[in-house]
Design a protein around this motif. Structure first.
Motif, PDB file in Angstrom:
ATOM      1  N   TRP A 186       0.650  -1.192  -0.049  1.00 42.15           N
ATOM      2  CA  TRP A 186       0.222  -0.033   0.120  1.00 42.15           C
ATOM      3  C   TRP A 186       0.797   1.347   0.030  1.00 42.15           C
ATOM      4  O   TRP A 186       0.673   2.241  -0.702  1.00 42.15           O
ATOM      5  CB  TRP A 186      -0.948  -0.123   1.359  1.00 42.15           C
ATOM      6  N   ILE A 187       2.008   1.217   1.003  1.00 39.02           N
ATOM      7  CA  ILE A 187       2.666   2.442   1.045  1.00 39.02           C
ATOM      8  C   ILE A 187       3.495   2.720  -0.377  1.00 39.02           C
ATOM      9  O   ILE A 187       3.507   3.692  -0.895  1.00 39.02           O
ATOM     10  CB  ILE A 187       3.532   2.260   2.215  1.00 39.02           C
ATOM     11  N   PHE A 188       3.735   1.638  -0.908  1.00 43.77           N
ATOM     12  CA  PHE A 188       4.677   1.749  -2.230  1.00 43.77           C
ATOM     13  C   PHE A 188       3.730   2.317  -3.163  1.00 43.77           C
ATOM     14  O   PHE A 188       4.120   3.093  -3.916  1.00 43.77           O
ATOM     15  CB  PHE A 188       5.167   0.356  -2.651  1.00 43.77           C
ATOM     16  N   LEU A 189       2.380   1.924  -3.380  1.00 44.28           N
ATOM     17  CA  LEU A 189       1.698   2.268  -4.440  1.00 44.28           C
ATOM     18  C   LEU A 189       1.249   3.707  -4.342  1.00 44.28           C
ATOM     19  O   LEU A 189       1.239   4.497  -5.128  1.00 44.28           O
ATOM     20  CB  LEU A 189       0.275   1.597  -4.371  1.00 44.28           C
ATOM     21  N   MET A 190       1.327   4.166  -2.865  1.00 43.23           N
ATOM     22  CA  MET A 190       0.879   5.581  -2.594  1.00 43.23           C
ATOM     23  C   MET A 190       1.911   6.385  -2.917  1.00 43.23           C
ATOM     24  O   MET A 190       1.800   7.706  -3.409  1.00 43.23           O
ATOM     25  CB  MET A 190       0.502   5.535  -0.982  1.00 43.23           C
ATOM     26  N   ARG A 191       3.115   6.065  -2.426  1.00 42.31           N
ATOM     27  CA  ARG A 191       4.405   6.848  -2.710  1.00 42.31           C
ATOM     28  C   ARG A 191       4.712   7.067  -4.144  1.00 42.31           C
ATOM     29  O   ARG A 191       5.305   8.263  -4.530  1.00 42.31           O
ATOM     30  CB  ARG A 191       5.609   6.253  -2.141  1.00 42.31           C
ATOM     31  N   PHE A 192       4.625   5.954  -4.975  1.00 47.14           N
ATOM     32  CA  PHE A 192       5.371   5.930  -6.417  1.00 47.14           C
ATOM     33  C   PHE A 192       4.174   5.884  -7.273  1.00 47.14           C
ATOM     34  O   PHE A 192       4.425   6.576  -8.200  1.00 47.14           O
ATOM     35  CB  PHE A 192       6.189   4.813  -6.310  1.00 47.14           C
ATOM     36  N   VAL A 193       3.575   4.875  -7.216  1.00 52.49           N
ATOM     37  CA  VAL A 193       2.485   4.524  -8.586  1.00 52.49           C
ATOM     38  C   VAL A 193       1.517   5.610  -8.622  1.00 52.49           C
ATOM     39  O   VAL A 193       1.193   6.008  -9.657  1.00 52.49           O
ATOM     40  CB  VAL A 193       1.669   3.115  -8.343  1.00 52.49           C
ATOM     41  N   ALA A 194       0.799   5.791  -7.449  1.00 54.40           N
ATOM     42  CA  ALA A 194      -0.343   6.864  -7.584  1.00 54.40           C
ATOM     43  C   ALA A 194       0.229   8.154  -8.345  1.00 54.40           C
ATOM     44  O   ALA A 194      -0.373   8.767  -9.161  1.00 54.40           O
ATOM     45  CB  ALA A 194      -0.860   6.883  -6.236  1.00 54.40           C
ATOM     46  N   PRO A 195       1.233   8.775  -7.556  1.00 52.70           N
ATOM     47  CA  PRO A 195       1.563  10.243  -7.948  1.00 52.70           C
ATOM     48  C   PRO A 195       2.083  10.141  -9.262  1.00 52.70           C
ATOM     49  O   PRO A 195       1.810  10.998 -10.168  1.00 52.70           O
ATOM     50  CB  PRO A 195       2.994  10.385  -7.060  1.00 52.70           C
ATOM     51  N   VAL A 196       2.804   9.004  -9.906  1.00 54.62           N
ATOM     52  CA  VAL A 196       3.365   9.104 -11.320  1.00 54.62           C
ATOM     53  C   VAL A 196       2.084   8.822 -12.289  1.00 54.62           C
ATOM     54  O   VAL A 196       1.916   9.723 -13.049  1.00 54.62           O
ATOM     55  CB  VAL A 196       4.167   7.845 -11.541  1.00 54.62           C
ATOM     56  N   ALA A 197       1.137   8.279 -11.599  1.00 53.07           N
ATOM     57  CA  ALA A 197      -0.002   8.167 -12.576  1.00 53.07           C
ATOM     58  C   ALA A 197      -0.646   9.556 -12.711  1.00 53.07           C
ATOM     59  O   ALA A 197      -1.313   9.814 -13.631  1.00 53.07           O
ATOM     60  CB  ALA A 197      -1.180   6.925 -12.080  1.00 53.07           C
ATOM     61  N   ILE A 198      -1.041  10.125 -11.593  1.00 54.33           N
ATOM     62  CA  ILE A 198      -1.664  11.314 -11.556  1.00 54.33           C
ATOM     63  C   ILE A 198      -0.898  12.357 -12.308  1.00 54.33           C
ATOM     64  O   ILE A 198      -1.300  13.190 -13.184  1.00 54.33           O
ATOM     65  CB  ILE A 198      -1.702  11.913 -10.029  1.00 54.33           C
ATOM     66  N   ILE A 199       0.519  12.624 -12.248  1.00 56.29           N
ATOM     67  CA  ILE A 199       1.124  13.435 -12.905  1.00 56.29           C
ATOM     68  C   ILE A 199       1.102  13.281 -14.309  1.00 56.29           C
ATOM     69  O   ILE A 199       0.840  14.023 -15.113  1.00 56.29           O
ATOM     70  CB  ILE A 199       2.766  13.299 -12.482  1.00 56.29           C
ATOM     71  N   LEU A 200       1.209  11.912 -14.736  1.00 52.50           N
ATOM     72  CA  LEU A 200       0.889  11.569 -16.224  1.00 52.50           C
ATOM     73  C   LEU A 200      -0.350  12.110 -16.763  1.00 52.50           C
ATOM     74  O   LEU A 200      -0.511  12.762 -17.842  1.00 52.50           O
ATOM     75  CB  LEU A 200       0.792  10.309 -16.593  1.00 52.50           C
ATOM     76  N   ILE A 201      -1.607  11.983 -15.722  1.00 56.24           N
ATOM     77  CA  ILE A 201      -2.778  12.614 -16.377  1.00 56.24           C
ATOM     78  C   ILE A 201      -2.870  14.049 -16.581  1.00 56.24           C
ATOM     79  O   ILE A 201      -3.451  14.458 -17.407  1.00 56.24           O
ATOM     80  CB  ILE A 201      -4.273  12.297 -15.427  1.00 56.24           C
ATOM     81  N   LEU A 202      -2.171  14.709 -15.797  1.00 53.79           N
ATOM     82  CA  LEU A 202      -2.206  16.189 -15.706  1.00 53.79           C
ATOM     83  C   LEU A 202      -1.344  16.459 -17.077  1.00 53.79           C
ATOM     84  O   LEU A 202      -1.709  17.530 -17.670  1.00 53.79           O
ATOM     85  CB  LEU A 202      -1.348  16.875 -14.446  1.00 53.79           C
ATOM     86  N   LEU A 203      -0.247  16.182 -17.008  1.00 55.17           N
ATOM     87  CA  LEU A 203       0.614  16.433 -18.553  1.00 55.17           C
ATOM     88  C   LEU A 203      -0.246  16.184 -19.458  1.00 55.17           C
ATOM     89  O   LEU A 203      -0.348  17.075 -20.646  1.00 55.17           O
ATOM     90  CB  LEU A 203       1.735  15.632 -18.443  1.00 55.17           C
ATOM     91  N   HIS A 204      -1.211  15.203 -19.612  1.00 51.07           N
ATOM     92  CA  HIS A 204      -1.831  14.717 -21.080  1.00 51.07           C
ATOM     93  C   HIS A 204      -3.102  15.832 -20.933  1.00 51.07           C
ATOM     94  O   HIS A 204      -3.258  16.234 -22.032  1.00 51.07           O
ATOM     95  CB  HIS A 204      -2.694  13.356 -20.649  1.00 51.07           C
ATOM     96  N   THR A 205      -3.532  16.227 -19.738  1.00 51.23           N
ATOM     97  CA  THR A 205      -4.649  17.259 -19.634  1.00 51.23           C
ATOM     98  C   THR A 205      -4.110  18.577 -20.331  1.00 51.23           C
ATOM     99  O   THR A 205      -4.712  19.404 -21.167  1.00 51.23           O
ATOM    100  CB  THR A 205      -5.255  17.565 -18.289  1.00 51.23           C
ATOM    101  N   LEU A 206      -2.664  18.779 -19.782  1.00 48.92           N
ATOM    102  CA  LEU A 206      -2.249  20.005 -20.433  1.00 48.92           C
ATOM    103  C   LEU A 206      -1.621  19.941 -21.894  1.00 48.92           C
ATOM    104  O   LEU A 206      -1.095  20.872 -22.476  1.00 48.92           O
ATOM    105  CB  LEU A 206      -0.639  20.298 -19.537  1.00 48.92           C
ATOM    106  N   GLU A 207      -1.653  18.605 -22.428  1.00 48.93           N
ATOM    107  CA  GLU A 207      -1.656  18.476 -23.828  1.00 48.93           C
ATOM    108  C   GLU A 207       0.041  18.378 -24.079  1.00 48.93           C
ATOM    109  O   GLU A 207       0.659  18.825 -25.137  1.00 48.93           O
ATOM    110  CB  GLU A 207      -2.198  19.245 -24.993  1.00 48.93           C
TER     111      GLU A 207
END
Ligand code: PHE
Ligand code: NA
Length: 459
Positions: free
Chosen positions: A436-457
Motif C-alpha cells: 500500500w505504501i509503495f503504491l501511494m508513494r510512487f505509483v499513484a503520484p506518477v499516474a496522476i502526474i501523467l494525467i495532468l501532463l496529458h490534460t495540459l497536452e
C-alpha cells in the motif's frame, strides 16, 4: 470531543458505514458516465484498463483517505492540517482540505442539476411520455427538457432539498438511514433491469463488447480517462472518504470495508454497463453515443419496448437514488467542516451550505437555457458554458490534484508508523501495508502526474 463539547458522531457499525460509503461511490459515475465512456472507447480493453486503475490507484487512495479520516477523527481541513510534523509541512497541508471543501461545493452545484434531470425523466416515464411515437425524437425531447428553465429549476430544487433533508438528520440518523433504505432498493432495481436486459437478444453482444478486449481500440487518452474515472467513481479527491472514515469506529476494518466498497462500486458499474448495452444492442443501436446515452438513446429504446414506460421509470428511479446517496456525501464534506471546526449546529450548517450550493447551482440550471450563450473561454477547451466549465475543472483538475495531495501527504508527509498504528489490527498485514505504501508513494503520484501532463497536452 467536538468543538461544542459533544461526543463526535459515528456510524452505527461497519455495515452502516459500508452502505453509506457504497451509496456515495455508486452514483451517476457508475450508471451514466462509466457506460458512456466505455462505449466511446470501444469496450473490453477500456474496461480492463479501468479495472487495473481501480486496483493500483483508486483502491490505495481509498484506503489513504479512510485512514487519514479515522486517524485524525477530523473532516478534511483538520485531517490535512493535523498529521504532518512541522518539518514536513505541518499545517500547510490544510490547503488540500480547503480545496476539498471548495470542490465539494462546486461539484454538488452541478451534480444536483443532473440529479434533477433524472427526477424529471422519472416523472416523464411515470406520466407515460415514453410512447412509441416519441421514440424517434428523444434527442429533441431531451433538448427541450433542459432548455426549460422552470422544469430544470424545479428538479434541482427537489434534489438539493432531499440532500439537505437527509444531512440534517446526522451521520447515523440521516445519512446511514437513507443509505439503508435507498441502496437495497437500488440493488433490486438494478438486478431486475439486468435480468430484463439479459433476456433480450442484445445480451450476448453486450457481454462480448464489455469483456472481450480489443486492444487496437485503446488510445493514450482512453487510459488517462480511466485513471481519472477511477477517482470520480470511488468519490476520491474531495474529502468524502476522509469524512466518512472519520466517523468509523476503531473496531471496524478499513482494509475490509475499503475492499468491499471498491468491489461493489466496480461490480455495479459493470452490471450497469451490461444492462445498458444489452438494451442498446438489442435495438441494433451504436454504443458510442456519448453523454446522451442515458438521456437520449435509452429513452428512445424504452419508448419502443412493450411496457417501456415501466422499465424507464425503474431505470430513472434507480439513477435518481444513486445520485441522491452521492449528493448527500458531497454535502456532508462541507457541513462537517462547520460542525467540527466551528462548533456550529448541524441544522444551521446544512441549511447554510445546502442553500449556498443550491444558489450556485442556478448557474448550471441556466447553462442549458437562459445562459446557454454565455460562454467562458477555457484555455485548451474553447468556449464552454458555466456548467461545462465547472465539470471540466472539477473532473479533470480538482479531483486529480487533490488525489495527488492525498498520495503525497499520506505517503510522504505523515509518519508511516502512525499509519501502521491505525491499520495494524485491520487485517492488512505487514506485506499488504508495505504494498500500500509503495503504491501511494510512487505509483499513484506518477499516474496522476501523467494525467495532468496529458490534460495540459504536453504528452
Ligand atoms: N462517486 C460518485 C459517482 O460515481 C460521484 C462522486 C464523486 C461522489 C466525488 C462524491 C464525491 O457518481
Ligand atoms: Na461510482
Amino acid at each position: 470531543m467536538g468543538a461544542a463539547g459533544k461526543k463526535r458522531e459515528t456510524w452505527s457499525g461497519s455495515f452502516g458505514f459500508i452502505l453509506a460509503a457504497v451509496g456515495s461511490a455508486v452514483g451517476l459515475g457508475n450508471v451514466w458516465k462509466f457506460p458512456y465512456i466505455t462505449g466511446e472507447h470501444g469496450g473490453g480493453a477500456f474496461v480492463l484498463v479501468y479495472l487495473v486503475c481501480i486496483a493500483l490507484v483508486g483502491l490505495p487512495l481509498l484506503f489513504a483517505e479512510m485512514t487519514l479520516g479515522r486517524l485524525s477523527k477530523k473532516e478534511p481541513v483538520g485531517a490535512f492540517s493535523s498529521l504532518a510534523s512541522a518539518a514536513r509541512g505541518g499545517k500547510w497541508w490544510g490547503f488540500f482540505g480547503w480545496m476539498s471543501i471548495v470542490t465539494a461545493v462546486l461539484l454538488l452545484s452541478f451534480y444536483s442539476v443532473v440529479g434533477g434531470w433524472t427526477l424529471g425523466y422519472l416523472v416523464k416515464a411515470v406520466s407515460g411520455a415514453f410512447s412509441p411515437e416519441s421514440a424517434a425524437n428523444s434527442g429533441e425531447a431531451f433538448g427541450e427538457f433542459i432548455a426549460d428553465p422552470y422544469q430544470t429549476l424545479a428538479f434541482h430544487t427537489i434534489f438539493m432539498g432531499a440532500c439537505i433533508g437527509v444531512v440534517i438528520g446526522g451521520v447515523s440518523g440521516g445519512i446511514e438511514r437513507a443509505a439503508k433504505v435507498l441502496m437495497p432498493i437500488f440493488a433490486v432495481l438494478l438486478l431486475t433491469l439486468l435480468g430484463y436486459s439479459l433476456t433480450t437478444d442484445g445480451a450476448g453482444q453486450a457481454l462480448n463488447f464489455m469483456f472481450y478486449p480489443d486492444f487496437s481500440k485503446l488510445s493514450a487518452g482512453a487510459i488517462l480517462e480511466a485513471v481519472g474515472h477511477s477517482f470520480f467513481t470511488l468519490s476520491l479527491g474531495m474529502g468524502v472518504m476522509i469524512v466518512y472514515g472519520s466517523y468509523l469506529k476503531k473496531e471496524s476494518s478499513i482494509f475490509k470495508s475499503g475492499m468491499m466498497i471498491a468491489l461493489l462500486d466496480t461490480a455495479i458499474a459493470l452490471i450497469a454497463g451490461v444492462t445498458i448495452f444489452g438494451i442498446v444492442f438489442s435495438a441494433g443501436q451504436e454504443p458510442g453515443t456519448g453523454p446522451g446515452l442515458v438521456f437520449v438513446t435509452l429513452p428512445s429504446l424504452f419508448a419502443s419496448l412493450p411496457m417501456g414506460s415501466l422499465w424507464a421509470a425503474l431505470f430513472f428511479l434507480l439513477l435518481g437514488f444513486a445520485a441522491l446517496t452521492s449528493g448527500i456525501s458531497i454535502l456532508e464534506v462541507a457541513v462537517a467542516y462547520f460542525v467540527d471546526e466551528r462548533g456550529i449546529d448541524r441544522k444551521k450548517a446544512t441549511l447554510f451550505f445546502g442553500g449556498t450550493i443550491f444558489a450556485i447551482g442556478l448557474l448550471s440550471v441556466m447553462s442549458t437555457n437562459i445562459l446557454a450563450d454565455f460562454k467562458i473561454p477555457v484555455p485548451g477547451k474553447g468556449p464552454l458554458t458555466i456548467f461545462d466549465t465547472l465539470d471540466y475543472f472539477i473532473s479533470n483538475w480538482a479531483l486529480v490534484l487533490n488525489g495527488l495531495g492525498v498520495a503525497i501527504y499520506a505517503g510522504w508527509a505523515v509518519d508511516a508508523k502512525q499509519l501502521w498504528g491505525e491499520l495494524k489490527d485491520d487485517g492488512l498485514g505487514r506485506t499488504g501495508f508495505a504494498v500500500w505504501i509503495f503504491l501511494m508513494r510512487f505509483v499513484a503520484p506518477v499516474a496522476i502526474i501523467l494525467i495532468l501532463l496529458h490534460t495540459l497536452e504536453w504528452i
